[in-house]
Design a protein around this motif. Sequence first.
Motif, mmCIF file in Angstrom:
data_model
loop_
_atom_site.group_PDB
_atom_site.id
_atom_site.type_symbol
_atom_site.label_atom_id
_atom_site.label_comp_id
_atom_site.label_asym_id
_atom_site.label_seq_id
_atom_site.Cartn_x
_atom_site.Cartn_y
_atom_site.Cartn_z
ATOM 1 N N UNK A 14 4.977 12.544 0.581
ATOM 2 C CA UNK A 14 5.602 11.281 0.986
ATOM 3 C C UNK A 14 6.896 11.042 0.219
ATOM 4 N N UNK A 15 6.945 11.481 -1.030
ATOM 5 C CA UNK A 15 8.174 11.342 -1.819
ATOM 6 C C UNK A 15 9.299 12.166 -1.204
ATOM 7 N N UNK A 16 8.989 13.371 -0.765
ATOM 8 C CA UNK A 16 9.986 14.219 -0.104
ATOM 9 C C UNK A 16 10.477 13.554 1.176
ATOM 10 N N UNK A 17 9.543 13.014 1.954
ATOM 11 C CA UNK A 17 9.931 12.354 3.211
ATOM 12 C C UNK A 17 10.838 11.158 2.944
ATOM 13 N N UNK A 18 10.521 10.375 1.918
ATOM 14 C CA UNK A 18 11.349 9.222 1.569
ATOM 15 C C UNK A 18 12.746 9.659 1.134
ATOM 16 N N UNK A 19 12.796 10.687 0.314
ATOM 17 C CA UNK A 19 14.080 11.153 -0.227
ATOM 18 C C UNK A 19 14.986 11.698 0.843
ATOM 19 N N UNK A 73 11.160 11.478 -9.451
ATOM 20 C CA UNK A 73 11.159 10.087 -9.904
ATOM 21 C C UNK A 73 10.284 9.230 -9.007
ATOM 22 N N UNK A 74 10.313 9.498 -7.717
ATOM 23 C CA UNK A 74 9.469 8.745 -6.784
ATOM 24 C C UNK A 74 7.990 9.020 -7.034
ATOM 25 N N UNK A 75 7.683 10.225 -7.474
ATOM 26 C CA UNK A 75 6.278 10.565 -7.728
ATOM 27 C C UNK A 75 5.685 9.707 -8.846
ATOM 28 N N UNK A 128 0.788 -1.222 0.000
ATOM 29 C CA UNK A 128 0.000 0.000 0.000
ATOM 30 C C UNK A 128 0.823 1.277 0.000
ATOM 31 N N UNK A 129 2.136 1.155 -0.195
ATOM 32 C CA UNK A 129 3.001 2.331 -0.188
ATOM 33 C C UNK A 129 3.042 3.011 -1.564
ATOM 34 N N UNK A 130 3.073 2.217 -2.616
ATOM 35 C CA UNK A 130 3.045 2.731 -3.984
ATOM 36 C C UNK A 130 1.709 2.387 -4.633
ATOM 37 N N UNK A 131 1.428 3.071 -5.732
ATOM 38 C CA UNK A 131 0.261 2.759 -6.556
ATOM 39 C C UNK A 131 0.743 2.606 -8.002
#
Length: 211
Positions: free
Chosen positions: A197-202, A187-189, A145-148
């Motif tokens: 969430x992409x910013x938090x991951x990066x 790229x994560x987006x 459920x983290x990615x779609x």
Amino acid sequence: MSSQTSEPLGRVARRQQRNREALIRAASAVMSEKGVAAATMLEIAERADVGTGTVYNYFKSKDELAIAVLEELMHDLALRIEQAMQGFEDKAEVYAFGIRTVLETAISDQRWKQLLYRSEVIADALFRVMGPYAINDMQRATAAGRFQVDDPALVWRLTAHAIVGIGLAITTDAVPLASVEAIVVRLLCMTGIGADLAVELAQRPRPALPA
């Protein structure tokens, strides 16, 4: 009779495999020390302890040998990323670490960055060699459920081409090096995770990459 016939062929195949591996190792060392452009087939052959003409039995050109070196580098990098992220349960974090590491390697390793102008060839190699690892991480992150991601192969193909293209832009100073984190976020987006969430991951602390 059959076994007697096949045994010499087996020895020939093993010798050819050893020669090819020796040439790739030698080319990797020479290209790492001097860069792709300055490396010569003669120097590579001498480092591999084979005749200069032997090189052309396996590789039609220095460019083809350099791509073989790069594919080995990609495979080794995939294994090192996997090792560094052992124990990390969040596959979204594993994927984020992977794409950042690939981008940073592409713009810093002599054997890689000097081939970025061959964008289509290098992006295809990246898709093929590192794809099984990246696609698996995307699939597992999607299942959690983290990615779609409906089509992880397509997302990875787009990502591979983007990494190579933006890597070339960075190495030619068309895009500033300081943009790397923002590029990783974009790229994560593509995984559907959303910008925040992409910013938090990066921005998460990253483990050291094994030597």
